[in-house]
Write an enzyme that holds these catalytic residues in place. Structure first.
Site, PDB file in Angstrom:
ATOM      1  CB  THR A 159      -2.511   9.060  -4.163  1.00 28.13           C
ATOM      2  OG1 THR A 159      -1.749   9.597  -5.247  1.00 28.13           O
ATOM      3  CG2 THR A 159      -2.602   7.540  -4.250  1.00 28.13           C
TER       4      THR A 159
ATOM      5  NE  ARG B  80      -1.497  -4.855  -6.395  1.00 25.15           N
ATOM      6  CZ  ARG B  80      -2.750  -4.535  -6.735  1.00 25.15           C
ATOM      7  NH1 ARG B  80      -3.036  -3.290  -7.147  1.00 25.15           N
ATOM      8  NH2 ARG B  80      -3.736  -5.421  -6.667  1.00 25.15           N
TER       9      ARG B  80
ATOM     10  CD  GLN C 102      -6.467  -0.749 -13.267  1.00 28.96           C
ATOM     11  OE1 GLN C 102      -6.198  -1.880 -12.832  1.00 28.96           O
ATOM     12  NE2 GLN C 102      -5.523   0.139 -13.536  1.00 28.96           N
TER      13      GLN C 102
ATOM     14  CB  VAL D  42     -14.526   2.001  -7.176  1.00 27.83           C
ATOM     15  CG1 VAL D  42     -14.140   0.722  -7.924  1.00 27.83           C
ATOM     16  CG2 VAL D  42     -13.740   2.102  -5.865  1.00 27.83           C
TER      17      VAL D  42
ATOM     18  CG  HIS E 121     -11.500  -2.894 -11.281  1.00 33.17           C
ATOM     19  ND1 HIS E 121     -10.192  -2.673 -10.966  1.00 33.17           N
ATOM     20  CD2 HIS E 121     -11.487  -3.876 -12.235  1.00 33.17           C
ATOM     21  CE1 HIS E 121      -9.415  -3.482 -11.675  1.00 33.17           C
ATOM     22  NE2 HIS E 121     -10.166  -4.211 -12.461  1.00 33.17           N
TER      23      HIS E 121
ATOM     24  CB  CYS F  80     -32.516 -10.131  -6.012  1.00 36.72           C
ATOM     25  SG  CYS F  80     -32.393  -8.489  -5.285  1.00 36.72           S
TER      26      CYS F  80
ATOM     27  CB  CYS G 289     -31.204  -7.390  -0.471  1.00 38.53           C
ATOM     28  SG  CYS G 289     -32.341  -7.023  -1.828  1.00 38.53           S
TER      29      CYS G 289
ATOM     30  CG  ASN H 167       2.782   4.429 -11.750  1.00 41.21           C
ATOM     31  OD1 ASN H 167       1.661   4.788 -11.382  1.00 41.21           O
ATOM     32  ND2 ASN H 167       3.488   3.502 -11.112  1.00 41.21           N
TER      33      ASN H 167
ATOM     34  CB  ILE I 184      -0.450  11.703 -11.680  1.00 44.10           C
ATOM     35  CG1 ILE I 184       0.104  10.295 -11.957  1.00 44.10           C
ATOM     36  CG2 ILE I 184      -1.657  11.986 -12.579  1.00 44.10           C
ATOM     37  CD1 ILE I 184      -0.764   9.168 -11.430  1.00 44.10           C
TER      38      ILE I 184
HETATM   39  N1  APR Z   1       1.703  10.267  -8.907  1.00 43.78           N
HETATM   40  C1  APR Z   1       2.227   9.246  -9.653  1.00 43.78           C
HETATM   41  N2  APR Z   1       2.088   7.934  -9.332  1.00 43.78           N
HETATM   42  C2  APR Z   1       1.413   7.648  -8.192  1.00 43.78           C
HETATM   43  C3  APR Z   1       0.846   8.644  -7.352  1.00 43.78           C
HETATM   44  C4  APR Z   1       1.018   9.998  -7.757  1.00 43.78           C
HETATM   45  N3  APR Z   1       0.511  11.021  -7.037  1.00 43.78           N
HETATM   46  N4  APR Z   1       0.244   8.027  -6.288  1.00 43.78           N
HETATM   47  C5  APR Z   1       0.435   6.704  -6.450  1.00 43.78           C
HETATM   48  N5  APR Z   1       1.128   6.469  -7.590  1.00 43.78           N
HETATM   49  C6  APR Z   1       1.482   5.170  -8.174  1.00 43.78           C
HETATM   50  C7  APR Z   1       2.004   4.165  -7.167  1.00 43.78           C
HETATM   51  O1  APR Z   1       3.419   4.278  -7.072  1.00 43.78           O
HETATM   52  C8  APR Z   1       1.579   2.836  -7.783  1.00 43.78           C
HETATM   53  O2  APR Z   1       2.607   2.316  -8.629  1.00 43.78           O
HETATM   54  O3  APR Z   1       0.265   4.610  -8.644  1.00 43.78           O
HETATM   55  C9  APR Z   1       0.363   3.191  -8.643  1.00 43.78           C
HETATM   56  C10 APR Z   1      -0.923   2.622  -8.079  1.00 43.78           C
HETATM   57  O4  APR Z   1      -0.869   1.226  -8.289  1.00 43.78           O
HETATM   58  P1  APR Z   1      -1.864   0.268  -7.456  1.00 43.78           P
HETATM   59  O5  APR Z   1      -1.874   0.712  -6.037  1.00 43.78           O
HETATM   60  O6  APR Z   1      -1.496  -1.141  -7.787  1.00 43.78           O
HETATM   61  O7  APR Z   1      -3.303   0.618  -8.029  1.00 43.78           O
HETATM   62  P2  APR Z   1      -3.989   0.011  -9.327  1.00 43.78           P
HETATM   63  O8  APR Z   1      -2.964  -0.313 -10.374  1.00 43.78           O
HETATM   64  O9  APR Z   1      -5.077   0.925  -9.684  1.00 43.78           O
HETATM   65  O10 APR Z   1      -4.619  -1.373  -8.788  1.00 43.78           O
HETATM   66  C11 APR Z   1      -5.410  -2.097  -9.701  1.00 43.78           C
HETATM   67  O11 APR Z   1      -5.993  -3.633  -7.941  1.00 43.78           O
HETATM   68  O12 APR Z   1      -6.589  -3.847  -5.738  1.00 43.78           O
HETATM   69  C12 APR Z   1      -7.072  -3.887  -7.029  1.00 43.78           C
HETATM   70  O13 APR Z   1      -9.233  -3.427  -7.779  1.00 43.78           O
HETATM   71  C13 APR Z   1      -8.101  -2.816  -7.228  1.00 43.78           C
HETATM   72  O14 APR Z   1      -8.447  -1.354  -9.121  1.00 43.78           O
HETATM   73  C14 APR Z   1      -7.465  -1.877  -8.239  1.00 43.78           C
HETATM   74  C15 APR Z   1      -6.513  -2.801  -8.968  1.00 43.78           C
HETATM   75 ZN    ZN Z   2     -31.805  -8.821  -3.162  1.00 39.45          ZN
END
Ligand code: APR
Ligand code: ZN
Length: 255
Positions: A30, A38, A105, A107, A125, A136, A158, A224, A242
Protein backbone atom coordinates in the site's frame (compact mmCIF):
# COMPACT_ATOMS: atom_id res chain seq x y z
CA UNK A 1 1.21 1.80 17.65
CA UNK A 2 3.86 -0.67 18.62
CA UNK A 3 5.21 -0.65 22.14
CA UNK A 4 8.98 -0.42 22.45
CA UNK A 5 9.13 -3.75 24.29
CA UNK A 6 7.03 -5.35 21.50
CA UNK A 7 9.62 -4.17 18.97
CA UNK A 8 12.47 -5.19 21.24
CA UNK A 9 11.04 -8.72 21.67
CA UNK A 10 10.49 -9.07 17.92
CA UNK A 11 13.99 -7.81 17.14
CA UNK A 12 15.42 -10.45 19.49
CA UNK A 13 13.43 -13.18 17.70
CA UNK A 14 14.82 -12.06 14.33
CA UNK A 15 18.34 -11.84 15.75
CA UNK A 16 18.14 -15.38 17.18
CA UNK A 17 16.56 -16.89 14.05
CA UNK A 18 18.55 -18.51 11.27
CA UNK A 19 15.78 -19.88 9.03
CA UNK A 20 13.10 -17.21 8.60
CA UNK A 21 10.03 -17.66 6.41
CA UNK A 22 8.15 -14.49 5.49
CA UNK A 23 4.51 -14.39 4.38
CA UNK A 24 3.50 -11.04 2.89
CA UNK A 25 0.11 -9.66 1.94
CA UNK A 26 -1.28 -6.57 0.28
CA UNK A 27 -0.37 -4.39 3.26
CA UNK A 28 3.32 -4.33 2.25
CA UNK A 29 2.44 -2.73 -1.10
CA UNK A 30 0.00 0.00 0.00
CA UNK A 31 2.90 2.39 0.67
CA UNK A 32 3.84 1.82 -2.98
CA UNK A 33 0.39 3.08 -4.00
CA UNK A 34 -1.35 -0.28 -4.52
CA UNK A 35 -4.57 -0.55 -2.46
CA UNK A 36 -5.09 -3.59 -0.26
CA UNK A 37 -8.35 -5.54 -0.05
CA UNK A 38 -9.69 -5.44 3.53
CA UNK A 39 -7.95 -2.44 5.08
CA UNK A 40 -9.81 0.86 5.63
CA UNK A 41 -9.20 1.87 1.98
CA UNK A 42 -9.34 -1.71 0.69
CA UNK A 43 -10.81 -2.75 -2.67
CA UNK A 44 -13.27 -5.15 -1.04
CA UNK A 45 -13.91 -2.72 1.85
CA UNK A 46 -14.99 -0.02 -0.61
CA UNK A 47 -16.85 -2.30 -3.02
CA UNK A 48 -18.01 -5.60 -1.49
CA UNK A 49 -19.50 -6.57 -4.87
CA UNK A 50 -16.03 -6.48 -6.42
CA UNK A 51 -14.99 -9.45 -4.28
CA UNK A 52 -17.92 -11.49 -5.63
CA UNK A 53 -17.03 -10.50 -9.21
CA UNK A 54 -13.43 -11.58 -8.60
CA UNK A 55 -14.48 -15.23 -8.89
CA UNK A 56 -13.49 -17.36 -11.86
CA UNK A 57 -17.07 -18.42 -12.66
CA UNK A 58 -18.19 -14.81 -13.18
CA UNK A 59 -15.10 -14.05 -15.28
CA UNK A 60 -15.70 -17.06 -17.53
CA UNK A 61 -19.47 -16.66 -17.92
CA UNK A 62 -19.84 -12.89 -18.31
CA UNK A 63 -18.04 -11.01 -21.16
CA UNK A 64 -18.91 -7.72 -19.43
CA UNK A 65 -16.95 -8.84 -16.33
CA UNK A 66 -14.00 -9.62 -18.60
CA UNK A 67 -14.23 -6.26 -20.42
CA UNK A 68 -14.27 -4.48 -17.03
CA UNK A 69 -11.33 -6.60 -15.84
CA UNK A 70 -9.25 -5.68 -18.92
CA UNK A 71 -9.98 -1.98 -18.38
CA UNK A 72 -8.96 -2.34 -14.71
CA UNK A 73 -5.75 -4.12 -15.75
CA UNK A 74 -4.89 -1.25 -18.10
CA UNK A 75 -5.36 1.26 -15.27
CA UNK A 76 -3.78 -0.80 -12.48
CA UNK A 77 -1.69 1.20 -9.99
CA UNK A 78 0.76 -1.71 -10.02
CA UNK A 79 2.34 -0.55 -13.31
CA UNK A 80 3.47 2.74 -11.72
CA UNK A 81 4.37 1.23 -8.33
CA UNK A 82 7.91 1.00 -6.99
CA UNK A 83 9.16 -1.11 -4.09
CA UNK A 84 9.12 0.63 -0.68
CA UNK A 85 11.17 0.42 2.53
CA UNK A 86 9.21 -2.69 3.57
CA UNK A 87 10.22 -4.62 0.44
CA UNK A 88 13.80 -3.40 0.82
CA UNK A 89 13.96 -4.54 4.45
CA UNK A 90 13.26 -8.11 3.27
CA UNK A 91 16.08 -7.84 0.72
CA UNK A 92 18.33 -6.92 3.65
CA UNK A 93 17.08 -9.92 5.65
CA UNK A 94 18.01 -12.14 2.68
CA UNK A 95 21.41 -10.48 2.37
CA UNK A 96 22.06 -11.45 5.98
CA UNK A 97 21.48 -15.08 5.01
CA UNK A 98 18.42 -15.50 7.24
CA UNK A 99 15.62 -15.69 4.69
CA UNK A 100 14.69 -19.28 3.72
CA UNK A 101 11.55 -18.39 1.72
CA UNK A 102 9.47 -15.32 0.90
CA UNK A 103 5.88 -16.41 0.30
CA UNK A 104 3.83 -13.56 -1.09
CA UNK A 105 0.09 -13.34 -1.66
CA UNK A 106 0.77 -10.25 -3.76
CA UNK A 107 0.76 -10.38 -7.54
CA UNK A 108 2.58 -7.08 -8.16
CA UNK A 109 6.12 -8.45 -8.48
CA UNK A 110 7.51 -5.74 -6.15
CA UNK A 111 9.56 -8.16 -4.06
CA UNK A 112 11.57 -9.20 -7.12
CA UNK A 113 11.77 -5.56 -8.28
CA UNK A 114 13.20 -4.64 -4.84
CA UNK A 115 15.94 -7.25 -5.25
CA UNK A 116 14.61 -10.36 -3.48
CA UNK A 117 15.98 -13.41 -5.29
CA UNK A 118 13.29 -14.91 -7.55
CA UNK A 119 14.47 -18.34 -6.35
CA UNK A 120 13.21 -17.72 -2.81
CA UNK A 121 10.00 -15.86 -3.76
CA UNK A 122 6.83 -17.98 -3.98
CA UNK A 123 4.02 -16.02 -5.70
CA UNK A 124 1.29 -18.18 -4.19
CA UNK A 125 -1.55 -16.19 -5.78
CA UNK A 126 0.19 -15.81 -9.15
CA UNK A 127 1.24 -12.66 -10.97
CA UNK A 128 -0.30 -9.84 -12.99
CA UNK A 129 2.84 -9.70 -15.16
CA UNK A 130 1.72 -12.68 -17.22
CA UNK A 131 -1.50 -13.64 -18.95
CA UNK A 132 -2.72 -17.25 -19.16
CA UNK A 133 -5.27 -18.93 -21.43
CA UNK A 134 -7.95 -20.70 -19.38
CA UNK A 135 -8.42 -23.23 -22.17
CA UNK A 136 -5.00 -24.26 -23.49
CA UNK A 137 -2.90 -22.93 -20.62
CA UNK A 138 -0.58 -20.90 -22.86
CA UNK A 139 1.16 -18.07 -20.97
CA UNK A 140 2.54 -14.79 -22.34
CA UNK A 141 3.74 -11.41 -21.00
CA UNK A 142 0.77 -9.32 -19.85
CA UNK A 143 2.14 -6.29 -21.74
CA UNK A 144 1.45 -8.03 -25.08
CA UNK A 145 -2.21 -8.55 -24.17
CA UNK A 146 -2.54 -4.97 -22.90
CA UNK A 147 -1.24 -3.69 -26.26
CA UNK A 148 -4.13 -5.57 -27.93
CA UNK A 149 -6.60 -3.97 -25.50
CA UNK A 150 -5.13 -0.51 -26.16
CA UNK A 151 -5.48 -1.25 -29.89
CA UNK A 152 -9.22 -1.84 -29.36
CA UNK A 153 -9.70 -5.54 -28.47
CA UNK A 154 -11.89 -5.23 -25.34
CA UNK A 155 -11.62 -8.93 -24.43
CA UNK A 156 -8.72 -10.40 -26.43
CA UNK A 157 -9.04 -14.18 -27.01
CA UNK A 158 -6.08 -16.58 -26.94
CA UNK A 159 -4.22 -16.39 -30.26
CA UNK A 160 -3.53 -20.14 -30.18
CA UNK A 161 -6.95 -21.57 -29.41
CA UNK A 162 -9.43 -18.68 -29.17
CA UNK A 163 -9.90 -19.40 -25.47
CA UNK A 164 -10.45 -16.91 -22.64
CA UNK A 165 -7.36 -15.01 -21.48
CA UNK A 166 -6.93 -13.97 -17.84
CA UNK A 167 -4.08 -12.49 -15.81
CA UNK A 168 -1.98 -15.30 -14.35
CA UNK A 169 -3.35 -14.57 -10.87
CA UNK A 170 -5.24 -17.14 -8.78
CA UNK A 171 -8.83 -15.93 -8.36
CA UNK A 172 -11.38 -17.29 -5.96
CA UNK A 173 -12.52 -20.58 -7.46
CA UNK A 174 -9.12 -21.33 -8.95
CA UNK A 175 -6.70 -23.79 -7.34
CA UNK A 176 -3.26 -22.75 -6.19
CA UNK A 177 -0.28 -24.28 -7.99
CA UNK A 178 0.25 -27.51 -6.05
CA UNK A 179 4.04 -27.32 -6.13
CA UNK A 180 4.01 -23.72 -4.82
CA UNK A 181 1.70 -24.60 -1.92
CA UNK A 182 3.76 -27.66 -1.01
CA UNK A 183 6.94 -25.57 -1.15
CA UNK A 184 5.39 -22.96 1.17
CA UNK A 185 4.23 -25.67 3.58
CA UNK A 186 7.64 -27.36 3.60
CA UNK A 187 9.29 -24.01 4.32
CA UNK A 188 6.84 -23.35 7.19
CA UNK A 189 7.60 -26.77 8.70
CA UNK A 190 11.35 -26.18 8.73
CA UNK A 191 11.62 -22.53 9.75
CA UNK A 192 12.46 -21.23 13.21
CA UNK A 193 10.63 -17.92 12.71
CA UNK A 194 7.65 -16.97 10.55
CA UNK A 195 7.11 -13.25 9.88
CA UNK A 196 3.56 -12.46 8.68
CA UNK A 197 3.55 -8.99 7.15
CA UNK A 198 0.65 -6.89 5.85
CA UNK A 199 -1.99 -9.59 5.73
CA UNK A 200 -5.31 -10.18 7.51
CA UNK A 201 -4.27 -13.87 7.33
CA UNK A 202 -7.87 -14.67 6.38
CA UNK A 203 -7.48 -16.43 3.02
CA UNK A 204 -6.79 -20.17 2.90
CA UNK A 205 -5.03 -22.39 2.15
CA UNK A 206 -1.98 -20.11 2.44
CA UNK A 207 -3.00 -18.59 5.82
CA UNK A 208 -2.65 -22.15 7.16
CA UNK A 209 1.16 -21.92 6.98
CA UNK A 210 1.09 -19.72 10.11
CA UNK A 211 -0.35 -22.34 12.51
CA UNK A 212 1.61 -25.00 10.60
CA UNK A 213 4.89 -23.22 11.42
CA UNK A 214 3.77 -22.58 14.99
CA UNK A 215 2.88 -26.24 15.58
CA UNK A 216 6.27 -27.25 14.17
CA UNK A 217 7.97 -25.12 16.83
CA UNK A 218 8.57 -21.82 15.01
CA UNK A 219 8.06 -18.43 16.67
CA UNK A 220 5.52 -16.12 15.02
CA UNK A 221 5.84 -12.34 14.53
CA UNK A 222 3.02 -10.36 12.92
CA UNK A 223 3.52 -6.88 11.46
CA UNK A 224 0.20 -5.28 10.52
CA UNK A 225 -1.68 -1.98 10.99
CA UNK A 226 -4.82 -3.78 12.16
CA UNK A 227 -5.68 -6.98 14.06
CA UNK A 228 -5.35 -10.21 12.05
CA UNK A 229 -6.98 -13.63 12.28
CA UNK A 230 -3.78 -15.08 13.77
CA UNK A 231 -2.92 -12.50 16.45
CA UNK A 232 -3.73 -15.04 19.18
CA UNK A 233 -0.88 -17.36 18.14
CA UNK A 234 1.75 -14.64 17.64
CA UNK A 235 4.79 -14.36 19.92
CA UNK A 236 5.07 -10.66 19.05
CA UNK A 237 2.80 -8.23 17.21
CA UNK A 238 4.01 -4.95 15.69
CA UNK A 239 0.98 -2.74 15.11
CA UNK A 240 1.81 0.13 12.73
CA UNK A 241 3.16 1.13 9.30
CA UNK A 242 5.23 -1.61 7.68
CA UNK A 243 7.52 0.86 5.90
CA UNK A 244 8.59 2.17 9.29
CA UNK A 245 8.55 -1.02 11.38
CA UNK A 246 10.09 -3.60 9.07
CA UNK A 247 13.45 -1.81 8.66
CA UNK A 248 13.64 -1.52 12.47
CA UNK A 249 12.72 -5.18 12.89
CA UNK A 250 15.44 -6.50 10.60
CA UNK A 251 18.14 -3.94 11.50
CA UNK A 252 21.38 -5.54 12.65
CA UNK A 253 22.23 -5.00 16.31
CA UNK A 254 23.61 -1.54 16.95
CA UNK A 255 22.58 -0.31 13.48
N1 APR B 1 1.34 -0.93 7.18
C1 APR B 1 0.84 -1.93 7.96
N2 APR B 1 -0.29 -2.63 7.66
C2 APR B 1 -0.94 -2.28 6.53
C3 APR B 1 -0.50 -1.24 5.66
C4 APR B 1 0.69 -0.56 6.03
N3 APR B 1 1.21 0.43 5.27
N4 APR B 1 -1.38 -1.14 4.61
C5 APR B 1 -2.34 -2.06 4.83
N5 APR B 1 -2.08 -2.75 5.97
C6 APR B 1 -2.83 -3.88 6.52
C7 APR B 1 -4.34 -3.70 6.49
O1 APR B 1 -4.76 -3.08 7.70
C8 APR B 1 -4.84 -5.13 6.37
O2 APR B 1 -5.07 -5.70 7.66
O3 APR B 1 -2.59 -4.97 5.65
C9 APR B 1 -3.68 -5.88 5.70
C10 APR B 1 -4.02 -6.31 4.29
O4 APR B 1 -4.96 -7.35 4.40
P1 APR B 1 -5.84 -7.76 3.11
O5 APR B 1 -6.33 -6.52 2.46
O6 APR B 1 -6.83 -8.79 3.56
O7 APR B 1 -4.78 -8.40 2.11
P2 APR B 1 -4.27 -9.90 2.09
O8 APR B 1 -4.24 -10.47 3.48
O9 APR B 1 -3.02 -9.90 1.32
O10 APR B 1 -5.41 -10.66 1.26
C11 APR B 1 -5.17 -12.02 0.96
O11 APR B 1 -7.15 -12.05 -0.41
O12 APR B 1 -8.39 -10.92 -1.96
C12 APR B 1 -7.52 -11.97 -1.79
O13 APR B 1 -6.05 -12.89 -3.35
C13 APR B 1 -6.27 -11.74 -2.59
O14 APR B 1 -3.97 -12.16 -1.98
C14 APR B 1 -5.19 -11.58 -1.53
C15 APR B 1 -5.77 -12.36 -0.37
ZN1 ZN C 1 -5.47 -20.92 -25.60
Amino acid sequence: MTSADGLFAAQALVRDASRVVVLTGAGISTESGIPDFRGPEGVWTKNPDAEKMATLSHYVSDPEVRRRAWRARLESAAWQASPNAGHRALVELERRGKLAALITQNVDGLHQRAGSSPGIVVEIHGTIHEVACLDCGERAPMERALERVRAGEEDPPCRSCGGILKSATISFGQNLVDEDLRRAQRAALSCDLLLAIGSTLSVYPIAGVVPLARDAGARIVIVNAEPTAMDDIADAILRGPIGELLPLLVAEEGE
